[in-house]
Design an enzyme around this catalytic site. Structure first.
Site, PDB file in Angstrom:
ATOM      1  N   HIS A 983       1.164  -0.882   0.154  1.00 31.26           N
ATOM      2  CA  HIS A 983       0.379  -0.081   0.157  1.00 31.26           C
ATOM      3  C   HIS A 983       0.729   0.981  -0.250  1.00 31.26           C
ATOM      4  O   HIS A 983       0.274   2.349  -0.370  1.00 31.26           O
ATOM      5  CB  HIS A 983      -1.082   0.096   1.324  1.00 31.26           C
ATOM      6  CG  HIS A 983      -0.581  -0.041   2.522  1.00 31.26           C
ATOM      7  ND1 HIS A 983       0.134  -0.994   3.114  1.00 31.26           N
ATOM      8  CD2 HIS A 983       0.741   0.317   3.274  1.00 31.26           C
ATOM      9  CE1 HIS A 983       0.196  -1.193   4.269  1.00 31.26           C
ATOM     10  NE2 HIS A 983       0.507   0.243   4.651  1.00 31.26           N
ATOM     11  N   GLU A1019       0.553  -8.819   1.095  1.00 26.79           N
ATOM     12  CA  GLU A1019       0.675  -7.538   1.393  1.00 26.79           C
ATOM     13  C   GLU A1019       2.142  -6.948   1.113  1.00 26.79           C
ATOM     14  O   GLU A1019       2.216  -5.630   0.908  1.00 26.79           O
ATOM     15  CB  GLU A1019       0.025  -6.879   2.610  1.00 26.79           C
ATOM     16  CG  GLU A1019      -0.050  -5.094   2.920  1.00 26.79           C
ATOM     17  CD  GLU A1019      -1.007  -4.571   1.984  1.00 26.79           C
ATOM     18  OE1 GLU A1019      -0.460  -3.376   1.873  1.00 26.79           O
ATOM     19  OE2 GLU A1019      -1.534  -5.495   1.055  1.00 26.79           O
ATOM     20  N   CYS A1109       3.445   0.145  10.260  1.00 31.63           N
ATOM     21  CA  CYS A1109       4.435  -0.748   8.651  1.00 31.63           C
ATOM     22  C   CYS A1109       5.324  -0.227   8.412  1.00 31.63           C
ATOM     23  O   CYS A1109       6.561   0.334   8.742  1.00 31.63           O
ATOM     24  CB  CYS A1109       3.534  -0.207   7.469  1.00 31.63           C
ATOM     25  SG  CYS A1109       1.223   0.257   7.775  1.00 31.63           S
TER      26      CYS A1109
END
EC number: 3.6.4.-
Length: 1864
Positions: A983, A1019, A1109
């Site tokens: 992302h 991810e 993250c």
């Protein structure tokens, strides 16, 4: 089909018009009749059917859903009606109706109508029935909803009814009603959460703090801050309240209290205050919607559902608030000045800013300013001012100017760094001035303040620039661009300077252009950048090189200035850029040490033009390529190559960062002890300056002092304005002062004031550094330079500190002399020090009242939506207290920690913090984070384990990916890779310049999006690039790559993060213990528009936040601490989620490397091709030769010949080098340097064409039926009898690593791993070699293995210069035995082809120089003429790149054929040799280029590589010089070439000489990092054509005997060395010498037969023990050559020793004819041939077998069998050496004799056996029979005498074995 249109800013009427249209209603009716959802994730429940059956309710819900969808739109969208109904609407209604009930639908419709239509919709009571009412400890969820509804409806009424708007009134009203509702409706809440009572008091405190943060600027906008902080803080408080109530089980689930309050109360308040009929109502509400949506997303927990997959928000932080607002505004107003996107894209678009949060906020305010003007017609000065103040950080700019002024006052000079900062601040000031002139108008007060600050800064810079500092300075960073004329190097330097200026924030006028031919530095003003174009192009008195020596230094250097007032100027620029055509110092440069010049070029760029790319005027770098050169070991090496400018810029920026860090470290101590010296030794030197400034000054002085005695001795010191007049001060050399007031002529005013500045600076410098000025005075300079503290007569009348303190200083102040006070007053006037208040504060105080009145009046007229939006943005900048509270709350978890955090955060009661912290055991570690403690997070609830491996993993594998001000955490993986999260990286769609910050260093990198691989069902994403710096491959075991097998479902782990704190500007390593669980369940990661569904994750309870993250999840797996996952998202502010590691494959590693090596955490001594990566573990040892096997012969054996060669150096500390500069020379380490710099990449297209031509020639000469496939392991080991060039594998050589580690005393070579009869051998099963062979056979099918080679110094004779002058020992690489066997298996037939077809191919491996082959080679070369290039390469072994090796592998595969598997094996075997590990003594090195010398195909591959290089550059040069294409394609017809490894001869046809000659070839190869020299004269700087007679090949010349016959005489220097040193490994010195002497005679024959005859006579005369029969006669040698030329005796070893032939034994003993199967010497002694007999499998008790020269391991033989091996002595007819014979036969107590006597005593038959050639064994049997009395000496005498008669060379037996002839 009917289409619905949604777009940002679309009014409510537009939405209703579409959904109430007839076409849409037809679709609605059809939808109502269906009972299917057509969606797997949506179930048609009874509630949904009930909704469809009620048409009015259905229509109302559709209208509400359409308005709800409109609020989410950020860009225009067209959607089919059916898609809307079956998609968004059905999903939303299914969630509401099915999960929450009809009452929730009622509230949803009411909320949307109230929000968009500003009306309250009443629905029939039948829908108000609560299907699900949740109760928890008497706390009703409905009452909470009623609370929010009441607040939402009260806010707009209260705001609407207020008269006399004031901030306090709003806050007080909010507080009063808020408490009233909670007390009445939820009395339990006040008891549970008592901190609610102090929320609004805390909000007031935050507002006051925010006002203080920006001083006077925000004094008039407290209303905006109130709206912003009240909105944000109320939402935060309500959200925390809800979380606590859920934790305490007063609520069962979240109802989004804060979200409802935000969407209703705040928006409704704005709507009531801003009429819906007002201009821009719709647009303004869209802006407000953007702001509130951003607040909800960042401050509040975001709860949303409706599908079977759980959606999770990627982590966010306060910066995200501004990003979301910017993105929303960009979508609303397409005409915005800038388009700011989401996430890192938004940050990247403002990368030119200064990387601060305020810059970002300034851009957002600019968008709001433009929006207000274009939509509302509102020209707002506040937004214009705020955009400038925050966008350009005016406050910080002013503070830095103030700090520089104060630094100057305290020191009287400005340092190198301070002047640099002045230049940066000036550039920012000029940009702000330009913005004020071209952009929206700012307030006059702000404009005047900026102009005043800029003027003061210019004055300060002007004064400091002409001063110079006589102290230590940083060595300037130098960049040189070298290249041929017209290659664009000057343009390149200009572009680099421009980019460096932009990167450093410097202006265009910060460059000084230096002309080295000029003596003076006219115009030099300490500019940070100096540029020298065409460096050293023109000779000067002091050469450019000589000038550079002093410039690039840390010692002070005074430049020559023309003006007297500029004398003493010192050079302290920080950058030097230069372009030049010359690499080396000019012969006339007068530089005594060339290295001193070379080392001063920190980046040396060799600029090349790409021949295949056209020049582009708009981008001159498009056709440029760049090689970074470094000078080492006497030559320039290419250390890096770049094909585009961006990568070059990144490299230069990285090198500068490293240089800057090094300089800071070097000068840190020196600066502390350094003392600044004044430029003026005497005061009169300051006074003399006045005579050089202006004639007006002298005239003023004469007029004023006309009546003063000694007026001529006075000099005017300065003139400054004061109280409407001008104060004149004059002084003499005795420090006496005269002062007066008077006018100044207008025409001379500016001139006089400017001159006064310079003189004042000089006087102040002299004063401050004077010993007369006491320390007390120096400490109070701010007060002493304040002009308000001096009266009319310059007497000090001020007060320093409080009166009591002033009385203590009074004595020191009165001690000030008149010239002291005069100078202090003058400098205060110059610096504008009118009062003690700091300059920075005076700037703001001067405009405080003006701004307050202007802003408060203007803001009061704004519409409330604009106030709320701007307030929210301002809080994002200055609300530090609020954001700190948010950070504490979000990290506090959801349990009791949250309750405590809320009490502390919202309470105004002071708290105490312990001023000591818990000791951190990790601070003792030598890691990057040693001085940054690894702290436990507030929600962590366990102590960190005692294992330090977690911090070690953080140090090795963690890094930060930095783009502008965005720092993303990444995880480094061996193999030049890193793992990121999708992302973030999916937004990076274009190449970007980024920084990679590891634990050791920070470097620039050009990010290429195409190198990023996004992992399916994960991810995570993996980025790979050869430009990334690799980490140690031992780190591979720090990752859990097989979670299904290794990782339990539930486990305890460490959550380890290392984030960059944007507030503190520092790295914060943190950790927390979490209880993790592997969940195999779909979850969706959301980040703006980004969505990604992942099926498996690691989940843990943790209130993670944005920028978490990339954090590592580390736990103990199988007893080892490993990374098991990487954090990617969080949900509900209480659940953290990590992705499992992607399924990566390791880079090929040597088997068993970890068992023997200790790998370093980082690589050392790294170059492009090699790096030191580890060392052997303690107590491990690699046996290497320590002493030479070459023995010096007696002087008389030298026969008067000269010798310039000695044995090479084999060990460090060779006594021959003691007490020399080379005493520490290490031959093992030195031999590795050849791999440090491989060649540059070649053009792939041209290289492919070249290789295809070579491949075609191979096919052209391939004999029909020639076998090219692989051979069996038996053939690879034993060769093939009767087939040329299929010899057996040499078994006496080393077995390689790691097998050599198991070698026991007495064992050596490969023999101990094979078994057999000595002729046919096989690998012994179960040995390390056999197992490694099996493993490697499997490995090469799928991957390139990593080999481990042993670097062994070569024992050989070298010239004196390579031992004593410049030691250079060659290394050969010992490769593993199993690798050599496999290479022979797959390439032996190919090698046989290349050697067999050397008559037509260039490769001459296998050539016999004594045969006619030499004449054939000469004829081939002469066929093109007599213009021949004789070439030699420098460090040829290290040049070969992986690109070339891959091409050769593909060529061989296409030629040899075979299936996919065989081709893969061949290619992987070849690629392994140029990417390997090497053991050098006890160090382990990684080598990424070249061919190891121990590789079985080394000479073949080198020969092919040699041919490729010549043919490639032939085509390249002809194309560059526009030669006819026929010439380009006719290499074979126009060039004749022969190669042997790195030797070559190139015969060039006359037609291509204009395009292809030695000079052009040398230059072309140099462009690719290849140095080629003249093979005959290696010291020559040129490569010229030679005649064939002047060339040499394989150290042999070409001597023409006839028109067809050519001889190949060896260099005499090599011949004489054979007589001085002999190798005695396998024979005695005399035998070895005689063999060498015979070879010398043969070679001399080719020089001159007469010389050979004379030398033979000299040898026989000088050496007594030589017999005439020992040396061949002239006719014997002549016959030898005749036989060679007829190819009767092939020579595979370049020399033939006929004396070693066993045929010399003749048919003796066995008689004439073919040998028999056995020879019976007696009843107890027999000799057998193993070709006809087999070795017994067990002991029969009757025989004893003695095997000679077989390969049967003793441990595998039965007890009655014994194995012996000997080395054949040279000239002994196959018999063993004299030493072996004496040790094993002559000595009676030897093991062999004992076996014979024991067997005879036991009456057992003795069988002596070997295979094939038993003649030498027959002789040994007779000798053993005689020695052990098995046969009488009379019989053995007769036998041996007969044998010697047939082979007279065996006469040595009579002297060595007398026991066999006589009874002794």
């Amino acid at each position: 089909m009917y289409m619905l249109t949604f777009e940002p800013g679309l009014c409510v009427a537009g939405i209703i018009r579409q959904v109430r249209s007839n076409p849409f209603m037809h679709v609605v009716q059809a939808y109502a009749r269906t009972t299917e959802t057509y969606r797997e994730d949506i179930e048609m429940t009874k509630s949904m059917l009930k909704l469809k059956a009620d048409e009015p309710l259905l229509v109302m819900s559709i209208v509400a859903a359409a308005m709800d969808f409109q609020t989410m739109v950020m860009a225009p969208i067209e959607m089919e009606a059916s898609e809307f109904l079956y998609g968004f609407y059905a999903e939303r209604m299914s969630y509401i109706v099915t999960n929450r009930g009809m009452s929730e639908l009622h509230e949803y419709i009411q909320l949307q109508c109230q929000r968009h239509l500003l009306v309250k919709v009443e629905i029939d009571g039948q829908y108000l029935v609560q299907e699900h009412e949740y109760e928890a400890q008497g706390f009703n969820i409905k009452r909470v909803k009623e609370l929010i509804t009441d607040v939402a409806t009260w806010v707009p009424k209260k705001v609407k009814g207020m008269i006399g708007w004031s901030v306090d009134a709003v806050l007080d009203s909010f507080q009063e009603y808020f408490y009233k509702v909670i007390t009445e409706r939820i009395p339990m809440a006040m008891k549970v959460c008592s901190w609610v009572a102090t929320v609004w008091d805390q909000i007031k405190t935050w507002i006051e703090d925010a006002m203080t943060a920006m001083s006077s600027f925000l004094q008039g906008c407290n209303e905006l801050l109130t709206w912003g902080l009240a909105t944000l803080a109320a939402c935060c408080a309500l959200n925390v309240l809800e979380r606590i109530l859920i934790f305490m089980e007063f609520l069962d689930e979240s109802i989004d209290i804060a979200g409802i309050f935000l969407r209703t109360g705040v928006v409704a308040a704005a709507c009531y205050h801003f009429s819906s009929t007002a201009k821009g109502f719709t647009e303004m509400m869209s802006v407000l919607s953007v702001a509130t949506t951003a607040v909800a997303a960042v401050v509040c927990a975001n709860y949303f559902g409706g599908s079977k997959t759980k959606k999770v928000n990627a982590q966010g932080n306060p910066v995200d608030l501004l990003e979301r607002i910017a993105a929303g505004l960009s979508s609303i107003s397409q005409d915005s000045l800038v388009s700011l996107g989401k996430s890192c894209s938004a940050i990247n678009s403002i990368a030119t800013s200064y990387g601060h949060l305020r810059n970002f906020a300034g851009r957002v305010l600019t968008m709001l300013r433009d929006f207000a003007w274009k939509i509302l017609g509102l020209e707002t000065r506040f937004l214009a001012d705020a955009a400038l103040v925050f966008g350009e950080d005016v406050d910080g700019w002013l503070q830095r100017i103030s700090a520089l002024r104060e630094a100057y006052v305290s020191k009287a000079y400005s340092s190198q760094d301070e002047v640099f900062e002045m230049n940066v601040l000036l550039e920012r000031g000029y940009k702000m001035r330009h913005l004020m002139a071209t952009g929206s108008r700012v307030s006059p007060a702000i404009g005047n303040m900026l102009m005043q600050g800029l003027a003061d800064l210019e004055r300060l810079h002007r004064n400091a620039a002409v001063q110079g500092v006589k102290g230590v300075r940083k060595i300037p960073f130098t960049v040189f661009a070298h290249g041929n004329s017209r290659c664009g190097k000057s343009l390149l330097i200009g572009k680099l300077i421009s980019d460096f200026q932009e990167h450093k924030g410097l202006g265009e006028d910060t460059v000084y252009s230096r002309n080295t031919t000029e003596t003076h530095w006219s115009g030099y003003r300490r500019q940070p950048i100096v540029v020298i174009d065409d460096f050293a192009a023109v000779e000067s008195d002091i050469s450019a090189e000589a000038q550079l020596i002093n410039l690039v230094s840390s010692t002070p250097y005074s430049v020559v200035m023309a003006a007297i007032e500029e004398k003493g100027m010192t050079f302290d620029s920080q950058f030097i850029f230069a372009s030049t055509n010359f690499l080396e110092v000019s012969p006339n440069g007068k530089i005594r040490c060339d290295d001193a010049f070379r080392n001063r070029r920190h980046v040396l760029i060799d600029v090349k033009l790409k021949p295949e790319v056209e020049y582009q005027s708009d981008d001159f770098t498009a056709n440029q390529s760049y090689n970074i050169l470094e000078h080492s070991h006497g030559r320039y090496n290419v250390v890096a190559t770049f094909d585009n400018y961006e990568e070059l810029l990144a490299y230069c920026l990285t090198k500068h960062e490293q240089h800057e860090a090094e300089q800071e470290a070097n000068l840190a101590k020196l600066r502390r002890t350094n003392k600044f010296e004044s430029h003026f030794k005497k005061f009169e030197q300051v006074l003399q300056l006045s005579t050089y400034f202006s004639s007006s000054i002298e005239r003023i002085k004469r007029e004023a002092l006309a009546t003063t005695d000694g007026a001529d001795d006075y000099h005017l010191l300065y003139v400054v304005p004061r109280n409407g007049s001008y104060l004149h001060v004059a002084a003499n050399k005795d420090f006496q002062i005269q002062q007066w007031y008077g006018p100044v002529e207008e025409v001379a005013e500016e001139d006089i004031l400017r001159a006064s500045e310079r003189m004042l600076l000089g006087a102040y410098e002299f004063l401050l550094l004077s010993t007369e000025l006491n320390v007390v005075v120096k400490n109070h300079l701010p007060e002493l330079i304040c002009t308000d503290n001096y009266d009319h007569n310059l007497e000090f009348c001020g007060v320093v500190g409080d009166p009591v303190y002033h009385q203590q200083l009074l004595k020191n102040i009165r001690a000030l002399k008149p010239w002291h006070r005069a100078v202090l007053f003058g400098i205060g006037t110059l610096m504008g020090a009118k009062n003690p208040t700091p300059w920075y504060k005076r700037m703001w105080e001067g405009i405080k009242d003006v701004l307050y009145k202007a802003y408060s009046t203007e803001i009061s007229q704004w519409p409330v939506p604009l106030k709320i939006t701007c307030g929210i943005v301002l809080v994002g900048i200055v609300g530090a207290g609020f954001w700190k509270t948010v950070s504490v709350l979000t990290n506090a978890g959801n349990g009791a920690g949250l309750v405590g955090a809320a009490v502390n955060s919202f309470s105004v009661v002071s708290t105490a913090e312990a001023q000591s912290r818990k000791p951190n055991r990790f601070e003792v570690q030598q890691y990057r984070y040693k001085n940054v403690p690894l702290t436990r997070r507030s929600w962590g609830n366990a102590q960190m384990s005692l294992d330090q491996s977690t911090v070690s993993i953080l140090n090795k594998c963690h890094a930060k990916f930095i783009i502008a001000s965005q720092h993303a955490q990444i995880v480094l993986v061996p193999g030049r890779r890193f793992i990121g999260y999708s992302h973030f990286f999916c937004n990076l769609k274009h190449p970007l310049m980024v920084q990679i910050e590891t634990a050791d260093r920070t470097y620039f990198h050009r990010y290429q999006p195409e190198n990023m691989e996004y992992i399916e069902d994960s991810e995570l994403c993996v980025y790979h690039s050869s430009c990334l710096e690799d980490i140690s491959h031992s780190c591979w075991d720090l990752f859990c790559w097989d979670p299904d097998k290794e990782l339990p479902k539930k486990f305890s782990a460490d959550f380890v993060s290392c984030k960059y704190n944007t507030w503190t500007k520092s790295v914060e390593p943190t950790w927390a213990n979490v209880d993790a669980e592997v969940i195999k369940e779909d979850f969706t990661i959301c980040d703006g528009e980004y969505r990604n569904t992942v099926s498996t994750s690691i989940r843990y309870e943790a209130p993670t936040v944005m920028s978490d993250c990339g954090s590592m999840i580390i736990t103990n797996v199988g007893g080892k601490t490993k990374i098991v996952g990487i954090h990617v998202a969080g949900r509900d502010n209480k659940i953290g989620m990590a992705s499992l590691l992607p399924p990566l494959l390791p880079c090929a590693q040597a088997q068993g490397a970890e068992k023997y090596f200790n790998f370093y955490p980082i690589e050392y001594d790294a170059a492009e091709g090699i790096a030191r990566v580890g060392e052997l573990k303690p107590k491990l040892y690699i046996p290497l030769p320590k002493k030479t096997s070459l023995v010096k012969t007696p002087e008389e054996w030298h026969l008067g010949t000269p010798c310039d060669k000695v044995p090479s150096i084999l060990v460090k500390g060779d006594p021959r080098l003691a007490d020399t500069v080379h005493a520490d020379y290490d031959p093992c380490l030195s031999g590795l340097t050849k791999y440090s710099t491989p060649m540059s990449p070649l053009d792939s297209v041209l290289l492919g064409e070249t290789c295809q031509e070579i491949l075609d020639e191979w096919f052209d000469c391939l004999p029909e039926g020639f076998e090219l496939g692989e051979v069996t392991i038996n053939e690879a080991l034993n060769g093939v009898d009767g087939v040329d060039y299929m010899d057996r594998i040499p078994l006496a050589t080393s077995e390689g690593f790691p097998h050599v580690m198991s070698r026991e005393q007495g064992e050596k070579g490969k023999q101990r791993f094979v078994q057999g009869d000595g002729h046919i051998v096989s690998l012994i099963p179960g040995t390390s070699v056999h197992e490694a062979y099996e493993t490697l056979s499997r490995t090469i099918a799928t991957e390139v293995p990593t080999l481990v080679g042993i670097e062994c110094p070569k024992d050989e004779k070298l010239p004196f210069r390579k031992v004593f002058t410049k030691p250079k020992t060659r290394n050969f690489t010992i490769l593993p035995m199993e690798y050599n066997i496999l290479v022979r298996q797959y390439f032996l037939n190919f090698v046989r082809f290349i050697m067999k077809k050397r008559d037509v191919l260039p490769c001459q491996v296998g050539i016999n120089p004594y045969s006619m082959e030499w004449s054939i080679v000469a004829s081939r070369l002469k066929s093109q003429g007599n213009d021949i290039l004789c070439c030699d390469y420098s460090s040829f072994d290290g040049l070969l790149s992986k690109q070339i090796m891959e091409m050769m592998a593909d060529m061989i595969n296409r030629f040899c054929g075979g299936g996919t598997l065989i081709c893969a094996k061949r290619k992987n075997l070849l690629m392994a040799c140029c990417s390997r590990l090497a053991i050098s003594r006890d160090s382990v090195w990684r080598i990424e280029c070249g061919i190891p010398s121990g590789f079985p195909l080394t000479v073949i591959c080198n020969s092919i590589f040699n041919e490729i290089l010549v043919r490639y550059h032939y085509k390249l040069l002809l194309q560059e010089h526009n030669a006819p294409n026929m010439y380009v394609q006719s290499f074979k017809n126009l060039i004749s070439m022969v190669t042997y490894g790195d030797d070559n001869l190139i015969s060039v046809n006359a037609v291509v000489k204009p395009y292809f000659d030695g000079t052009k070839l040398k230059q072309a190869m140099a462009r690719n990092g290849i140095i080629i020299t003249d093979g005959k004269d290696k010291t020559s700087a040129t490569l010229e054509f030679r005649r064939l007679e002047d060339c040499d090949f394989l150290k042999r010349g070409f001597l023409k005997r006839s028109s067809v016959l050519w001889d190949a005489p060896e260099e005499k220097a090599s011949l004489w060395a054979q007589l001085h040193y002999v190798n005695v490994n396998n024979c005695e010195m005399q035998v070895a010498y005689m063999t060498n002497l015979v070879n010398v005679l043969r070679e001399l024959y080719m020089h001159d037969p007469t010389e050979m005859v004379e030398f033979r006579r000299l040898a026989l005369k000088s050496i007594p023990w030589l017999n005439t029969t020992d040396l061949p006669t002239l006719y014997q040698v002549k016959e030898f050559y005749a036989e060679q030329r007829l190819r009767n005796i092939p020579d595979h070893n370049d020399s033939l020793d006929m004396l070693t032939s066993v045929d010399l034994l003749g048919p003796a003993i066995l008689g004439e004819g073919v040998p028999q199967e056995a020879l019976v010497l007696s009843e107890l002694l027999e000799v057998r041939d193993l070709r006809y007999h087999t070795v017994p499998d067990n002991d029969n008790g009757k025989e004893v077998w003695i095997l000679f020269n077989t390969m049967y391991p003793q441990k595998l033989l039965p007890s009655n069998c014994h194995s012996f091996t000997w080395n054949c002595g040279q000239g002994r007819g196959g018999l063993p050496t004299q030493h072996w014979l004496a040790t094993n036969v002559t000595r009676t107590d030897s093991k062999l004799n004992k076996l014979i006597r024991t067997a005879v005593a036991a009456n057992k038959k003795i069988v002596l056996a070997t295979k094939d050639n038993i003649l030498p064994i027959n002789v040994i049997a007779v000798l053993l029979a005689a020695r052990n009395k098995v046969m009488p000496s009379l019989a053995t005498n007769a036998l041996l005498t007969y044998v010697i008669g047939a082979a007279k060379k065996l006469n040595f037996l009579t002297s060595e074995c007398q026991f066999a002839f006589f009874n002794v």
